[in-house]
Design a protein around this motif. Structure first.
Motif, mmCIF file in Angstrom:
data_model
loop_
_atom_site.group_PDB
_atom_site.id
_atom_site.type_symbol
_atom_site.label_atom_id
_atom_site.label_comp_id
_atom_site.label_asym_id
_atom_site.label_seq_id
_atom_site.Cartn_x
_atom_site.Cartn_y
_atom_site.Cartn_z
ATOM 1 N N ILE A 126 0.967 -1.107 -0.099
ATOM 2 C CA ILE A 126 0.105 0.038 -0.112
ATOM 3 C C ILE A 126 0.892 1.394 0.062
ATOM 4 C CG2 ILE A 126 -1.533 1.415 1.508
ATOM 5 C CD1 ILE A 126 -2.798 -1.373 2.056
ATOM 6 N N ARG A 127 1.728 1.155 0.951
ATOM 7 C CA ARG A 127 2.917 2.399 0.903
ATOM 8 C C ARG A 127 3.614 2.658 -0.486
ATOM 9 N NH1 ARG A 127 4.414 0.457 6.124
ATOM 10 N NH2 ARG A 127 3.684 1.563 8.024
ATOM 11 N N ALA A 151 -6.335 4.033 0.572
ATOM 12 C CA ALA A 151 -5.129 3.851 0.978
ATOM 13 C C ALA A 151 -4.197 4.917 1.886
ATOM 14 C CB ALA A 151 -4.283 3.657 -0.103
ATOM 15 N N CYS A 152 -4.612 6.230 1.695
ATOM 16 C CA CYS A 152 -3.836 7.407 2.524
ATOM 17 C C CYS A 152 -4.458 7.227 3.833
ATOM 18 C CB CYS A 152 -4.164 8.404 1.778
ATOM 19 S SG CYS A 152 -3.288 8.661 0.320
ATOM 20 N N SER A 153 -5.679 6.817 3.925
ATOM 21 C CA SER A 153 -6.410 6.743 5.305
ATOM 22 C C SER A 153 -5.915 5.690 6.041
ATOM 23 C CB SER A 153 -8.098 6.686 5.104
ATOM 24 O OG SER A 153 -8.469 7.575 4.186
ATOM 25 N N VAL A 154 -5.834 4.340 5.503
ATOM 26 C CA VAL A 154 -5.159 3.365 6.110
ATOM 27 C C VAL A 154 -3.819 3.808 6.794
ATOM 28 C CG1 VAL A 154 -4.303 0.970 5.644
ATOM 29 C CG2 VAL A 154 -6.608 1.667 4.807
ATOM 30 N N LEU A 155 -2.878 4.133 5.700
ATOM 31 C CA LEU A 155 -1.643 4.641 6.260
ATOM 32 C C LEU A 155 -1.615 5.468 7.322
ATOM 33 C CD1 LEU A 155 0.217 4.634 2.872
ATOM 34 C CD2 LEU A 155 0.127 2.897 4.495
ATOM 35 N N GLU A 156 -2.455 6.696 7.247
ATOM 36 C CA GLU A 156 -2.654 7.624 8.298
ATOM 37 C C GLU A 156 -3.058 7.095 9.658
ATOM 38 O OE1 GLU A 156 -5.108 11.813 9.297
ATOM 39 O OE2 GLU A 156 -4.935 11.276 7.333
ATOM 40 N N LYS A 157 -4.064 6.164 9.617
ATOM 41 C CA LYS A 157 -4.355 5.490 10.858
ATOM 42 C C LYS A 157 -3.164 4.627 11.439
ATOM 43 C CE LYS A 157 -8.802 6.814 10.982
ATOM 44 N NZ LYS A 157 -9.258 7.605 12.361
ATOM 45 N N VAL A 158 -2.405 3.845 10.501
ATOM 46 C CA VAL A 158 -1.280 3.140 11.175
ATOM 47 C C VAL A 158 -0.361 4.179 11.706
ATOM 48 C CG1 VAL A 158 0.638 1.822 10.521
ATOM 49 C CG2 VAL A 158 -1.739 1.195 9.534
ATOM 50 N N GLU A 159 0.004 5.263 10.995
ATOM 51 C CA GLU A 159 1.059 6.143 11.565
ATOM 52 C C GLU A 159 0.415 6.802 12.940
ATOM 53 O OE1 GLU A 159 1.534 8.997 8.518
ATOM 54 O OE2 GLU A 159 2.738 7.516 7.075
ATOM 55 N N THR A 196 1.991 18.891 8.305
ATOM 56 C CA THR A 196 0.828 18.606 8.268
ATOM 57 C C THR A 196 0.098 18.250 9.687
ATOM 58 O OG1 THR A 196 1.016 16.270 7.932
ATOM 59 C CG2 THR A 196 0.876 17.922 6.046
ATOM 60 N N HIS A 197 -1.081 18.418 9.938
ATOM 61 C CA HIS A 197 -1.548 18.096 11.281
ATOM 62 C C HIS A 197 -1.189 16.626 11.759
ATOM 63 C CE1 HIS A 197 -4.030 18.089 14.619
ATOM 64 N NE2 HIS A 197 -4.717 16.859 13.961
ATOM 65 N N ARG A 198 -1.319 15.849 11.041
ATOM 66 C CA ARG A 198 -0.966 14.192 11.086
ATOM 67 C C ARG A 198 0.405 14.267 11.432
ATOM 68 N NH1 ARG A 198 0.207 10.506 7.388
ATOM 69 N NH2 ARG A 198 0.453 11.214 5.085
#
Length: 315
Positions: free
Chosen positions: A7-8, A69-77, A275-277
């Motif tokens: 995904i990354r 995919a971006c949402s998944v990676l953001e949640k993992v991070e 960025t915020h995240r």
């Protein structure tokens, strides 16, 4: 982890538009990059990219998958960041960008000391005077001078940096000592401009008795590397506009002399973008806190040294 790696890889290929560019960014070979995309396509049973010998473009399915995919990676991070903040053991790679002069003189010297304190963090420093894009370039934070183009990013201000117009004594002897911005125009001084591909403006914003005004300067030499402009100025090629912290030693030694002092440049903002995240990541916060405090002091100390030297010279 292999599925997350796929995904990354997909996200970086999508953002960079190239298998080879994504591979370089992720430090994997083109073959591994291609294999990961193929594995992901096989898993989803769809084609994510249309490939030709010259182009790679996302399919409708690829565009739809990108957001998720971006949402998944953001949640993992975010989950990893929460764990690391609880364990006080930040780790991983931190991607940082900065302008050349600022990066060489202010950021790079702090990296070694920071890494000594946090041995499980890696710093990937990217230096360039061009405008960078945090999202497409996979950056955690970017230091900059000026005003950011993207208003959706978070800004942490460091300082308002004083700037000067200056030239070498050789140039001044040959072309005269301009007192104002108007002298630069009327006497057709060689002005050394920082310029990038696609830029359309040749103007310097100077402080006049009537307030800030833009002056349409001209010159035969331009470059997208600020340090090259400094070298040209030292070699008598023209007048350059520079933050004081970048050229303090040259001003103190007399290698460069302030010109057009009646209409100095407006100060330039030095700040850090994120960025915020990204700010939720402990290693990002740590590096930002560590560097911002130190480089802010260095800038002010350099400006004070130059100011004190000027007062002593006048007296």
């Amino acid at each position: 982890m292999s599925y997350l790696d796929n995904i990354r890889t997909f996200v970086r290929v999508y953002e960079l538009g190239s298998m080879s560019a994504a591979g370089r960014d992720l430090r994997i070979s083109p073959a591994v990059t291609s294999a990961r995309i193929s594995q992901l396509e096989n898993h989803l049973n769809v084609r994510l990219f249309q490939r030709t010998t010259r182009n790679l473009t996302p399919t409708e399915q690829g565009r739809a998958f990108y957001g998720g995919a971006c949402s998944v990676l953001e949640k993992v991070e975010q989950a990893e960041a929460e764990v690391m903040s609880l364990t006080d053991n930040p780790r991983g790679s931190l991607y940082v960008a900065a302008p050349l002069g600022m990066g060489r003189r202010l950021i790079a010297p702090q990296v070694g000391h920071f890494l000594d304190s946090y041995p499980e963090i890696d710093i990937r420093l990217r230096l360039s005077d061009r405008v960078v894009d945090l999202t497409t370039e996979g950056l955690d934070l970017a230091f900059f001078l000026g005003e950011p183009a993207d208003s959706t990013l978070r800004i942490r201000k460091i300082a308002d940096c004083r700037r000067v117009l200056c030239a070498s004594p050789e140039y001044i002897d040959r072309r005269g000592h301009p007192a104002t911005g108007q002298d630069l125009i009327s006497d057709r001084h060689e002005c050394l401009n920082l310029r990038f591909p696609g830029a359309t403006e040749f103007q310097w914003k100077l402080l006049t008795p009537d307030g800030p005004q833009k002056f349409a300067i001209t010159g035969r030499c331009e470059c997208d590397d600020g340090d090259v402009l400094t070298d040209w100025a030292l070699n008598g090629r023209g007048v350059v506009m520079k933050p004081v912290f970048e050229i303090a030693e040259h001003l103190l030694s007399g290698a460069l002399v302030v010109v057009a002092g009646d209409t100095p440049p407006t100060p330039v903002q030095m700040a850090c973008l994120y960025t915020h995240r990204r700010h939720q990541d402990p290693k990002t916060r740590l590096f930002m806190d560590y560097t911002v405090e130190r480089i802010g002091k260095i800038v002010k100390e350099a400006e004070k040294r130059v100011t004190d030297h000027s007062k002593t010279s006048v007296s």
